[in-house]
Write an enzyme that holds these catalytic residues in place. Structure first.
Site, mmCIF file in Angstrom:
data_model
loop_
_atom_site.group_PDB
_atom_site.id
_atom_site.type_symbol
_atom_site.label_atom_id
_atom_site.label_comp_id
_atom_site.label_asym_id
_atom_site.label_seq_id
_atom_site.Cartn_x
_atom_site.Cartn_y
_atom_site.Cartn_z
ATOM 1 N N GLY A 43 37.548 22.333 43.431
ATOM 2 C CA GLY A 43 38.675 23.487 43.766
ATOM 3 C C GLY A 43 39.682 22.868 43.997
ATOM 4 C CG LEU A 44 43.424 25.187 42.878
ATOM 5 C CD1 LEU A 44 44.286 26.317 43.302
ATOM 6 C CD2 LEU A 44 43.911 24.204 41.689
ATOM 7 C CB SER A 45 45.286 19.993 46.650
ATOM 8 O OG SER A 45 45.551 19.393 47.765
ATOM 9 N N GLY A 48 39.815 24.107 50.534
ATOM 10 C CA GLY A 48 38.836 24.177 51.769
ATOM 11 C C GLY A 48 37.856 23.137 51.504
ATOM 12 C CE LYS A 49 38.684 19.591 46.660
ATOM 13 N NZ LYS A 49 40.003 20.273 46.868
ATOM 14 C CB SER A 50 38.167 18.089 53.211
ATOM 15 O OG SER A 50 38.403 17.003 52.279
ATOM 16 C CB SER A 117 35.973 17.192 40.295
ATOM 17 O OG SER A 117 35.445 18.223 41.251
HETATM 18 P P1 ADP Z 1 40.761 20.506 50.329
HETATM 19 O O1 ADP Z 1 39.645 19.411 50.928
HETATM 20 O O2 ADP Z 1 40.207 21.448 49.358
HETATM 21 O O3 ADP Z 1 41.929 19.751 49.887
HETATM 22 P P2 ADP Z 1 41.404 21.058 53.119
HETATM 23 O O4 ADP Z 1 39.881 21.363 53.587
HETATM 24 O O5 ADP Z 1 41.746 19.545 53.441
HETATM 25 O O6 ADP Z 1 41.158 21.265 51.755
HETATM 26 O O7 ADP Z 1 42.280 22.231 53.829
HETATM 27 C C1 ADP Z 1 41.820 23.495 53.667
HETATM 28 C C2 ADP Z 1 42.703 24.185 54.933
HETATM 29 O O8 ADP Z 1 42.210 25.444 54.752
HETATM 30 C C3 ADP Z 1 42.441 23.714 56.293
HETATM 31 O O9 ADP Z 1 43.395 23.572 57.141
HETATM 32 C C4 ADP Z 1 41.372 24.741 56.746
HETATM 33 O O10 ADP Z 1 41.567 24.738 58.208
HETATM 34 C C5 ADP Z 1 41.997 26.033 55.982
HETATM 35 N N1 ADP Z 1 40.840 27.077 55.904
HETATM 36 C C6 ADP Z 1 41.234 28.245 56.366
HETATM 37 N N2 ADP Z 1 40.049 29.110 56.088
HETATM 38 C C7 ADP Z 1 39.347 28.360 55.529
HETATM 39 C C8 ADP Z 1 37.857 28.592 55.029
HETATM 40 N N3 ADP Z 1 37.290 29.707 55.013
HETATM 41 N N4 ADP Z 1 37.174 27.501 54.249
HETATM 42 C C9 ADP Z 1 37.665 26.379 54.350
HETATM 43 N N5 ADP Z 1 39.142 26.016 55.122
HETATM 44 C C10 ADP Z 1 39.745 26.881 55.287
#
Ligand code: ADP
Length: 208
Positions: A43-45, A48-50, A117
């Site tokens: 998914g996009l940056s 919420g992946k991490s 990815s």
């Molecule tokens: P990625 O790894 O995709 O770049 P991150 O997990 O680092 O994304 O960041 C996602 C952000 O979105 C975090 O600040 C997280 O708290 C917020 N967020 C809000 N709602 C959700 C949700 N339902 N699932 C995952 N992240 C969420």
């Protein structure tokens, strides 16, 4: 697209013979009483992946599962620190992570990965490393506008300001999955709700 890394691999792999090990993946999985799989979050940056991968791993560990989480940013500090953000390097980044995830499976672990990815071709190549039913592509399907609003690391702001180039979703494409095993909509759901959905999907598929 054939990357320079693939060309080098072809030349050296031709003279290396596979050595069969005495203990097998089945043996290693059996003592962990689980079916090792790969859960591939894409998914996009800021989609919420991490966040989801970490929360999912914590839940799986609580349930007594044996896991390993490979996270995009962390891998680029070590294993893949020689790689940049060109298309070829991004492909190599994903290829290496796919191979490591497969080794984790071979070791009996449930591998969870959190990488943008962006290219479908690269994800499909990783999928092909696994037996059918052992690889689950999870599309963290958060719209660009929501990701940009969250912007936890300020990356979108920098990309919009022209301080980062080739940023996925801004000036580099993201190929959305066509056949993901699971699609997670994080827009109006809590992290806990999203993890619950993932666990409901995974639980019958990781029973030893
Ligand atoms: P990625 O790894 O995709 O770049 P991150 O997990 O680092 O994304 O960041 C996602 C952000 O979105 C975090 O600040 C997280 O708290 C917020 N967020 C809000 N709602 C959700 C949700 N339902 N699932 C995952 N992240 C969420």
């Amino acid at each position: 697209m054939t990357s320079p890394y693939e060309l080098k691999n072809h030349q050296s792999a031709a003279n290396v013979v596979w050595h069969h090990t005495h203990c097998t993946a089945v043996d290693r999985a059996r003592i962990k009483q689980q079916r090792p799989v790969c859960i591939w979050l894409t998914g996009l940056s800021a989609s919420g992946k991490s966040t989801l991968a970490n929360a999912l791993e914590a839940q799986l560990l609580d349930l007594g599962r044996h896991t390993y989480l490979l996270d995009g940013d962390n891998v680029r500090h070590g294993l893949n620190k020689d790689l940049g953000m060109s298309d070829a390097d991004r492909a190599e980044n994903i290829r290496r992570v796919g191979e490591v995830a497969r080794l984790m499976n071979d070791a009996g672990l449930i591998a969870i990965t959190a990488f943008i990815s962006p290219f479908r071709e690269d994800r499909d190549k990783v999928r092909a490393l696994f037996a059918p039913g052992d690889f689950f592509e999870v599309f963290v399907d958060t719209p660009l506008a929501v990701c940009e609003q969250r912007d936890p690391k300020g990356m979108y702001r920098k990309a919009r300001a022209g301080q980062i180039s080739g940023f996925t979703g801004i000036d580099s494409p993201y190929d959305a999955p066509l056949n993901a095993e699971l699609r997670i909509d994080t827009q109006d759901k809590s992290v806990a709700q999203c993890v619950e959905e993932m666990l409901a999907f995974l639980t019958p598929r990781i029973q030893g």
